[in-house]
Design an enzyme around this catalytic site. Sequence first.
Site, short mmCIF file in Angstrom:
data_model
loop_
_atom_site.label_atom_id
_atom_site.label_comp_id
_atom_site.label_asym_id
_atom_site.label_seq_id
_atom_site.Cartn_x
_atom_site.Cartn_y
_atom_site.Cartn_z
N HIS A 18 47.56 36.26 34.06
CA HIS A 18 48.33 36.62 32.87
C HIS A 18 49.65 37.26 33.28
O HIS A 18 49.73 37.95 34.31
CB HIS A 18 47.56 37.62 32.00
CG HIS A 18 46.27 37.11 31.44
ND1 HIS A 18 46.19 36.03 30.60
CD2 HIS A 18 44.98 37.55 31.61
CE1 HIS A 18 44.92 35.82 30.27
NE2 HIS A 18 44.17 36.73 30.87
N ARG A 80 50.10 37.63 28.48
CA ARG A 80 49.15 38.75 28.59
C ARG A 80 48.14 38.68 27.46
O ARG A 80 48.50 38.62 26.28
CB ARG A 80 49.92 40.07 28.55
CG ARG A 80 49.05 41.31 28.79
CD ARG A 80 49.92 42.55 28.97
NE ARG A 80 50.55 42.93 27.73
CZ ARG A 80 50.06 43.85 26.88
NH1 ARG A 80 48.91 44.46 27.15
NH2 ARG A 80 50.72 44.16 25.78
N ALA A 81 46.87 38.68 27.81
CA ALA A 81 45.81 38.47 26.82
C ALA A 81 45.77 39.57 25.77
O ALA A 81 45.71 39.30 24.56
CB ALA A 81 44.46 38.35 27.51
N GLU A 293 42.35 37.19 37.83
CA GLU A 293 43.00 38.00 36.79
C GLU A 293 43.70 39.21 37.42
O GLU A 293 43.61 40.33 36.93
CB GLU A 293 41.99 38.43 35.72
CG GLU A 293 42.64 38.78 34.40
CD GLU A 293 41.65 39.15 33.31
OE1 GLU A 293 42.07 39.22 32.15
OE2 GLU A 293 40.45 39.33 33.60
#
Length: 347
Positions: A18, A80-81, A293
Amino acid sequence: MSELASESSALIIDVHGHYTTAPGEHQAFRDAQLARLADPSMPSPNPARISDDAIRDSIETTQLAMLRQRGGDFMIFSPRAAGMEHHVPDAVTAREWARASNDLVHRVVELFPDHFAGACQLPQTPGGTLDDSVSELRRCVEELGFVGANLNPDPSGGHWTSPPLTDEYWFPLYEALVDLDVPAMIHVSSSCNPAAHTLGAHYLNADTTAFMQLLQGDLFGRFPTLRFVIPHGGGAVPYHWGRYRGLADRMGRPPLSEHLMTNVFFDTCVYHQAGIDLLHRVIGADNILFASEMFGAVRGIDPETGHHWDDTKRYIDNLDMSGVDRAKIMAGNARRVYPRLDKLLAR
């Protein structure tokens, strides 16, 4: 060794990255969006003007430097989640925010094409239609060359107001995913529920919940080529594999290997050796995709090992398995699940 495994034997693909290190101007645009929603008299903000040098600085000393340091070659990269913030109900805001976030990821890919491929954020809203999500998916894949997407099964942010993933509500998006031949990573965003911490509860709850929803239905009978990646090692699923096998049997579903595991894959964002050991032993090499991640939820150094928590390659290196299985996990499965990535790497 298969042709794909042979081609991938020396390649390491991280399928879960991300843009957590994006320049601050991008977040300032988001802040301005939210401020205008609170006060409509404010002017409508425009996406930030960010220079190539600022993007390089945000990548070269962080994501790319760590990827190289840990022996990786390539990363599937998405916005970015936690920043997707699908709980914000305004559809226009969601559309503009997703587009700006995806365009920024695309610029990273253009600047570093040998190391990154894009996966898109969808402009979802609680209870909203998926028309904008389908349009943005098609734009990102067909125009920007993205190889996948992130799908949030709970746009409400921890309150679970959406129908299960097997519901017809989601079918327009699945039809587009199948038509484009791209998978979706099932990934929630920030939690609005104080009882569910975003990183330690909401993410893992969603991984587990999504798997159970898929078990209960027959989605892949309708969409046999639809593919999902469930991140964070599948949440609680591998640890409770016997429970899910038993529930499938109790519900009259086929064995999990037939019912789900041609279409569902787990990544290796599990931050200790015992967890990776269990994931490999229970799920098996054919359904595991390497991921880290990095610069994500769990940063810093494990005091028990002296190594970074998210240096997941180290855990894979310690597994006792064949070279063929190692090649599958580190790259071969990613190229199979993300065929557009395979074509990109072949070029």
